[in-house]
Design a protein around this motif. Structure first.
Motif, PDB file in Angstrom:
ATOM      1  N   VAL A 160      33.378  43.877  22.982  1.00  0.00           N
ATOM      2  CA  VAL A 160      33.099  44.359  24.324  1.00  0.00           C
ATOM      3  C   VAL A 160      33.478  43.264  25.310  1.00  0.00           C
ATOM      4  CG1 VAL A 160      31.266  45.922  23.604  1.00  0.00           C
ATOM      5  CG2 VAL A 160      30.694  43.560  24.211  1.00  0.00           C
ATOM      6  N   TYR A 161      33.629  43.632  26.585  1.00  0.00           N
ATOM      7  CA  TYR A 161      34.027  42.641  27.585  1.00  0.00           C
ATOM      8  C   TYR A 161      33.517  43.033  28.956  1.00  0.00           C
ATOM      9  CZ  TYR A 161      37.690  46.099  28.498  1.00  0.00           C
ATOM     10  OH  TYR A 161      38.364  47.248  28.782  1.00  0.00           O
ATOM     11  N   LEU A 162      33.537  42.039  29.844  1.00  0.00           N
ATOM     12  CA  LEU A 162      33.094  42.197  31.226  1.00  0.00           C
ATOM     13  C   LEU A 162      33.947  41.284  32.091  1.00  0.00           C
ATOM     14  CD1 LEU A 162      30.892  43.344  33.212  1.00  0.00           C
ATOM     15  CD2 LEU A 162      29.594  41.252  32.739  1.00  0.00           C
ATOM     16  N   GLY A 163      34.392  41.783  33.255  1.00  0.00           N
ATOM     17  CA  GLY A 163      35.238  40.956  34.097  1.00  0.00           C
ATOM     18  C   GLY A 163      35.260  41.412  35.533  1.00  0.00           C
ATOM     19  N   LEU A 164      36.064  40.727  36.344  1.00  0.00           N
ATOM     20  CA  LEU A 164      36.272  41.050  37.746  1.00  0.00           C
ATOM     21  C   LEU A 164      37.746  41.363  37.969  1.00  0.00           C
ATOM     22  CD1 LEU A 164      34.109  38.370  39.607  1.00  0.00           C
ATOM     23  CD2 LEU A 164      33.579  40.793  39.294  1.00  0.00           C
ATOM     24  N   TYR A 165      37.991  42.418  38.727  1.00  0.00           N
ATOM     25  CA  TYR A 165      39.345  42.875  39.031  1.00  0.00           C
ATOM     26  C   TYR A 165      39.563  42.745  40.535  1.00  0.00           C
ATOM     27  CZ  TYR A 165      43.365  46.116  39.110  1.00  0.00           C
ATOM     28  OH  TYR A 165      44.595  46.684  39.276  1.00  0.00           O
ATOM     29  N   HIS A 166      40.417  41.791  40.928  1.00  0.00           N
ATOM     30  CA  HIS A 166      40.737  41.571  42.338  1.00  0.00           C
ATOM     31  C   HIS A 166      41.986  42.415  42.650  1.00  0.00           C
ATOM     32  CE1 HIS A 166      37.836  38.316  42.107  1.00  0.00           C
ATOM     33  NE2 HIS A 166      38.488  37.881  41.049  1.00  0.00           N
ATOM     34  N   GLN A 167      41.743  43.678  42.888  1.00  0.00           N
ATOM     35  CA  GLN A 167      42.816  44.661  43.026  1.00  0.00           C
ATOM     36  C   GLN A 167      43.516  44.527  44.377  1.00  0.00           C
ATOM     37  OE1 GLN A 167      41.372  48.639  43.105  1.00  0.00           O
ATOM     38  NE2 GLN A 167      43.392  49.577  43.079  1.00  0.00           N
ATOM     39  N   TYR A 168      44.841  44.439  44.346  1.00  0.00           N
ATOM     40  CA  TYR A 168      45.633  44.411  45.578  1.00  0.00           C
ATOM     41  C   TYR A 168      46.135  45.828  45.834  1.00  0.00           C
ATOM     42  CZ  TYR A 168      48.940  42.846  49.122  1.00  0.00           C
ATOM     43  OH  TYR A 168      49.620  42.660  50.312  1.00  0.00           O
ATOM     44  N   THR A 169      45.621  46.460  46.870  1.00  0.00           N
ATOM     45  CA  THR A 169      45.909  47.873  47.074  1.00  0.00           C
ATOM     46  C   THR A 169      45.850  48.227  48.549  1.00  0.00           C
ATOM     47  OG1 THR A 169      45.303  50.105  46.327  1.00  0.00           O
ATOM     48  CG2 THR A 169      43.503  48.622  46.866  1.00  0.00           C
ATOM     49  N   THR A 170      46.306  49.433  48.856  1.00  0.00           N
ATOM     50  CA  THR A 170      46.241  49.969  50.214  1.00  0.00           C
ATOM     51  C   THR A 170      45.120  50.992  50.299  1.00  0.00           C
ATOM     52  OG1 THR A 170      48.610  49.644  50.590  1.00  0.00           O
ATOM     53  CG2 THR A 170      47.486  51.226  51.999  1.00  0.00           C
ATOM     54  N   LEU A 171      44.231  50.807  51.272  1.00  0.00           N
ATOM     55  CA  LEU A 171      43.088  51.688  51.472  1.00  0.00           C
ATOM     56  C   LEU A 171      43.146  52.274  52.876  1.00  0.00           C
ATOM     57  CD1 LEU A 171      40.265  52.854  50.762  1.00  0.00           C
ATOM     58  CD2 LEU A 171      39.296  50.675  51.540  1.00  0.00           C
TER      59      LEU A 171
END
Length: 266
Positions: free
Chosen positions: A142-153
């Protein structure tokens, strides 16, 4: 009493800063890639050993837009003593296109237990910690992390410059479009079957896209990405792999993508 104290404090701050602006979000649109993939080591590791992996892949899928719904709570009420109200917002998740992904992983093994950490790029930077086990036939974790998503909102809605705001007040239209990094928690599990130099793997990765604007945050649906992959260790250091990615938003919405890649182990 606590609610009255909160309302009083908000009113005092509004007066202090010469007015407050309240926001209601009516719709949103966000680019949503698959949740980041986190894998095991795909081979048997000797006890009390460690290894490093550099990997890269290409993901290809048709472009697709999914209609979703989000909800949020705010304090734009008709009186100072009225409870907060719930609102809904119509939204769109935009999937698809061609993406290049890259990652670096470290694995350390005790007797059977395996720990690891990794960083990668997949429409943004992500990093994670994982724990599991590794044998000559199967591995899982199992795993846990942070996703610093570069996206348009894109956010659309209305604003009111008085507080409290009623339906009769003058609500003006509001629209924001921002391309930036948005940090999201992601988590999941992985498993692999190992047969000599071949492997078959499965990974479930989950994250929730950030949707916020005008001081409000919308609770939007989670994205569940299922990775099914097969691969072959062509030498001690090199591996090739390919597979299918299925991303689900709810039982009615799913998106399919193909993935092919290679990895180098130290």
């Amino acid at each position: 009493m606590k609610h009255f104290a909160y309302i009083s404090l908000c009113l005092a701050l509004c007066l202090l800063f010469a007015g407050c602006t309240r926001t209601r979000i009516s719709s949103f649109r966000v680019e949503t890639p698959e949740a980041p993939e986190v894998e095991g080591v795909h081979a048997y590791m000797e006890p009390h050993s460690a290894t490093y992996r550099f990997s890269g892949s290409v993901t290809i899928s048709p472009k697709e837009t999914m209609a979703v719904s989000g909800s949020y709570v705010n304090y734009s009420s008709d009186s100072l003593m009225q409870q907060s109200r719930s609102f809904s917002a119509n939204g769109y998740y935009e999937f698809g296109g061609s993406d290049v992904n890259a990652s670096f992983d470290w694995f350390g093994k005790a007797s059977v237990m395996l720990i690891g950490f990794g960083v990668g790029y997949d429409d943004g930077i992500y990093h994670h910690l994982k724990v599991g086990f590794n044998t000559s036939v199967v591995e899982a974790g199992v795993y846990l992390g942070l996703y610093h998503q570069y996206t348009t909102l894109e956010i659309n809605g209305s604003t009111c410059d008085t507080w409290p705001c009623s339906e009769r007040d003058n609500w003006g239209s509001m629209s924001e479009t921002n391309t930036d990094f948005y940090t999201n928690l992601f988590y999941g599990l992985y498993a692999s079957i190992i047969i000599d130099d071949f492997f078959m793997s499965y990974n479930l990765s989950i994250y929730n896209p950030s949707v916020s604007g005008g001081g409000e945050s919308v609770s939007s649906p989670d994205i569940y990405s299922h990775y099914i992959k097969g691969g072959y260790r062509i030498s001690k250091h090199w591996e090739v792999n390919a597979g299918l990615i299925m991303s689900f938003v709810d039982p009615d919405y799913r998106h399919f993508a193909a993935n092919v890649g290679a990895a180098f182990y130290l």
